[in-house]
Design a protein around this motif. Structure first.
Motif, mmCIF file in Angstrom:
data_model
loop_
_atom_site.group_PDB
_atom_site.id
_atom_site.type_symbol
_atom_site.label_atom_id
_atom_site.label_comp_id
_atom_site.label_asym_id
_atom_site.label_seq_id
_atom_site.Cartn_x
_atom_site.Cartn_y
_atom_site.Cartn_z
ATOM 1 N N CYS A 1 11.700 53.755 73.810
ATOM 2 C CA CYS A 1 11.887 54.786 74.827
ATOM 3 C C CYS A 1 13.244 54.625 75.502
ATOM 4 O O CYS A 1 13.773 53.515 75.615
ATOM 5 C CB CYS A 1 10.756 54.763 75.854
ATOM 6 S SG CYS A 1 10.601 53.257 76.826
ATOM 7 N N LEU A 2 13.794 55.777 75.955
ATOM 8 C CA LEU A 2 15.101 55.784 76.590
ATOM 9 C C LEU A 2 15.165 56.912 77.602
ATOM 10 O O LEU A 2 14.923 58.075 77.266
ATOM 11 C CB LEU A 2 16.203 55.976 75.540
ATOM 12 C CG LEU A 2 17.632 56.078 76.077
ATOM 13 C CD1 LEU A 2 18.079 54.748 76.668
ATOM 14 C CD2 LEU A 2 18.586 56.538 74.984
ATOM 15 N N SER B 1 10.021 62.610 70.519
ATOM 16 C CA SER B 1 9.567 63.615 71.476
ATOM 17 C C SER B 1 10.342 63.428 72.772
ATOM 18 O O SER B 1 10.805 62.332 73.086
ATOM 19 C CB SER B 1 8.063 63.518 71.735
ATOM 20 O OG SER B 1 7.635 64.580 72.568
ATOM 21 N N ARG B 2 10.445 64.518 73.525
ATOM 22 C CA ARG B 2 11.205 64.539 74.762
ATOM 23 C C ARG B 2 10.273 64.932 75.912
ATOM 24 O O ARG B 2 9.515 65.902 75.808
ATOM 25 C CB ARG B 2 12.340 65.556 74.662
ATOM 26 C CG ARG B 2 13.203 65.707 75.909
ATOM 27 C CD ARG B 2 14.170 66.877 75.729
ATOM 28 N NE ARG B 2 14.922 66.750 74.498
ATOM 29 C CZ ARG B 2 16.110 66.147 74.403
ATOM 30 N NH1 ARG B 2 16.679 65.641 75.484
ATOM 31 N NH2 ARG B 2 16.733 66.065 73.247
ATOM 32 N N ASP C 1 15.897 63.344 81.342
ATOM 33 C CA ASP C 1 14.899 63.482 80.284
ATOM 34 C C ASP C 1 14.523 62.087 79.785
ATOM 35 O O ASP C 1 15.324 61.146 79.875
ATOM 36 C CB ASP C 1 15.450 64.293 79.113
ATOM 37 C CG ASP C 1 15.533 65.780 79.393
ATOM 38 O OD1 ASP C 1 15.102 66.207 80.489
ATOM 39 O OD2 ASP C 1 16.027 66.521 78.510
ATOM 40 N N LEU C 2 13.315 61.975 79.247
ATOM 41 C CA LEU C 2 12.869 60.727 78.621
ATOM 42 C C LEU C 2 12.643 60.998 77.146
ATOM 43 O O LEU C 2 11.917 61.930 76.780
ATOM 44 C CB LEU C 2 11.575 60.230 79.270
ATOM 45 C CG LEU C 2 10.984 58.938 78.688
ATOM 46 C CD1 LEU C 2 11.880 57.749 79.008
ATOM 47 C CD2 LEU C 2 9.569 58.697 79.215
ATOM 48 N N LEU C 3 13.262 60.203 76.285
ATOM 49 C CA LEU C 3 13.043 60.285 74.850
ATOM 50 C C LEU C 3 12.187 59.116 74.391
ATOM 51 O O LEU C 3 12.379 57.983 74.834
ATOM 52 C CB LEU C 3 14.370 60.257 74.088
ATOM 53 C CG LEU C 3 15.323 61.439 74.266
ATOM 54 C CD1 LEU C 3 16.557 61.234 73.389
ATOM 55 C CD2 LEU C 3 14.645 62.752 73.945
ATOM 56 N N VAL C 4 11.241 59.404 73.493
ATOM 57 C CA VAL C 4 10.449 58.356 72.854
ATOM 58 C C VAL C 4 10.471 58.607 71.356
ATOM 59 O O VAL C 4 10.252 59.735 70.894
ATOM 60 C CB VAL C 4 8.996 58.329 73.363
ATOM 61 C CG1 VAL C 4 8.206 57.230 72.655
ATOM 62 C CG2 VAL C 4 8.952 58.100 74.866
ATOM 63 N N THR C 5 10.752 57.581 70.588
ATOM 64 C CA THR C 5 10.796 57.678 69.133
ATOM 65 C C THR C 5 9.899 56.615 68.518
ATOM 66 O O THR C 5 9.604 55.590 69.149
ATOM 67 C CB THR C 5 12.251 57.560 68.628
ATOM 68 O OG1 THR C 5 12.283 57.722 67.208
ATOM 69 C CG2 THR C 5 12.872 56.224 69.004
#
Length: 341
Positions: free
Chosen positions: A24-25, A52-53, A31-35
Motif C-alpha cells: 500500500c502507498l 485498486s485506488r 489517494d491510497l493505492l493498494v496492489t
C-alpha cells in the motif's frame, strides 16, 4: 476511509481465486493505492499484478496493471518519488531463485503505466525491493530490501542515487550457524504457497528504517522461529551480521514503519514456529529503536491466514494492508496518536 478497517473488493466480485502479497502507498494527492498478485493459485502462469485506488471515500474497481501471461508475477511494490512519479516494482519468473525484477513508471499517479523493463538487465534472482516498501533516506538515496531464496536464504539491500535508474547491491547477509542440504523444511502445513517455498532456510524479505542520518536498520523474516535484525552506519552500503531478536516469527512476512516521533510500529504474526500459523496478526510498538517491543493491537485472530502486511505512513496517518484468507485484501487506517496511547 471512515472505518478503521475496509476491504478493497468483495470476495465474490473478482475473477481470481486467490490474492496475496499486498503493498500500500498513500499518494501526494491523498489517494491510497493498494496492489497485490492474484490468479488461480500462487505460482501459476495466470498470476498477475492487480491494483485498486481509494479515492473520494470509496474503492475503485480493481484492475490488472502487469501480466506476463507466460510466467507468474509476484510481490508488487509501489514507490512515489518527490516529484510525483510512481514506480512499480514486481517479480516475474516460475522459480523464486531466478526471479527477474521488472519496473513500470507512471506520471499520472497510477492511471497509466509505461511498458515494463528489467530493473537490472540480465539479472536472475531479483534485484530492488523483494516485498516491502522502498525507503528514501536522509541523503535522498533510495534503499530497497531484498533477498535470495536458493539453498541458504540470504538478505541484501539495493541502493539508488538516481531515483531508481540504476542500483548498487550490498553484500549478502547470511546466518552463520545454519546448514541446508536440499530437504523440505516442513512436513505439513495448510498455508497455500508455491511448493518451492518449503525448501531452504535462512533470512529473507527485510523491512527497513533509518533512525538517524546514515544509520539504517532491518528486520527480517526467518525460518528459525525469530525475527532477525541487522544494522548499517553508512546508508545501507554495508551491514552488520544478522542477529536474533526477541520477536517470534513463523517464516512469514513482516513490515515496520517509523512514526513522526521516531517510535516504530511493527505488523507481524507472533508465532515462533517455522511455517507456523499465520494468525493472529498484531501490531507492536518500540520506543527505543527496536530494542524492545510491546504488542498494542490485534488486527485479526482465530482460524485463517492473515499475513504479509504492508504498513506505511503519510504525515500522521498510518495505513496497512494484508492478505485476508487469500480471498480478500484488508486495509486499516490509524492515526499516530491511537498507536501511541
Amino acid at each position: 476511509m471512515a472505518e478503521k478497517k475496509s476491504y478493497v473488493f468483495e470476495e465474490n466480485n473478482v475473477p481470481f481465486q486467490i490474492c496475496h502479497a499486498t503493498n500500500c502507498l498513500a499518494l501526494d494527492n491523498n489517494d491510497l493505492l493498494v496492489t497485490w498478485f492474484a490468479g488461480s493459485r500462487e505460482g501459476n502462469n495466470d498470476i498477475a499484478i492487480w491494483i485498486s485506488r481509494f479515492s473520494k471515500g470509496e474503492w475503485e474497481k480493481s484492475v490488472v496493471i502487469a501480466d506476463d501471461k507466460e510466467e507468474p508475477n509476484w510481490n508488487p511494490v509501489l514507490h512515489q518519488l518527490k516529484g510525483g512519479r510512481l514506480l512499480l516494482f514486481y517479480k516475474v519468473g516460475r522459480d523464486i531463485h531466478s526471479w527477474r525484477t521488472m519496473i513500470r513508471i507512471s506520471d499520472d499517479r497510477g492511471k497509466t503505466w509505461t511498458e515494463p523493463r528489467e530493473l537490472v538487465p540480465g539479472d536472475k534472482g531479483g534485484r530492488g525491493p523483494v516485498r516491502t516498501k522502498v525507503l528514501t533516506l536522509s541523503d535522498y538515496s533510495l534503499l530497497a530490501g531484498s533477498s535470495s531464496e536458493q539453498g541458504v536464504w540470504t538478505t541484501f539491500t539495493d541502493r539508488s542515487i538516481d531515483e531508481g535508474k540504476s542500483w548498487v547491491r550490498s553484500e549478502s547477509i547470511a546466518l552463520d550457524d545454519i546448514s541446508y542440504h536440499g530437504e523440505k523444511t516442513v512436513s505439513h502445513t495448510d498455508i497455500e504457497v508455491s511448493e518451492q517455498s518449503f525448501y531452504g532456510r535462512g533470512i529473507i524479505q527485510p523491512t527497513l528504517w533509518e533512525s538517524k542520518s546514515g544509520n539504517v536498520h532491518m528486520l527480517m523474516r526467518s525460518s528459525e522461529g525469530r525475527i532477525y535484525r541487522a544494522d548499517s552506519a553508512d546508508f545501507g552500503k554495508t551491514w552488520s551480521s544478522a542477529y536474533a531478536t526477541s520477536l517470534p516469527n513463523n517464516n512469514s512476512g513482516i513490515d515496520v514503519v517509523q512514526l513522526t516521533n521516531g517510535s516504530l510500529v511493527l505488523c507481524y504474526n507472533p508465532v515462533a514456529e517455522n511455517w507456523g500459523k499465520r494468525s493472529p496478526l498484531r501490531l507492536a510498538i518500540s520506543k527505543d529503536n527496536g530494542n524492545t517491543w510491546k504488542d498494542i493491537y490485534t488486527l485479526e485472530e482465530g482460524e485463517g491466514e492473515y499475513s504479509y502486511p504492508s504498513i506505511t505512513r503519510k504525515d500522521q496517518t498510518i495505513y496497512l494492508s494484508y492478505t485476508w484468507n487469500r480471498k480478500r485484501v484488508a486495509v486499516w487506517q490509524f492515526e499516530e496518536k491511537e498507536l501511541e496511547e
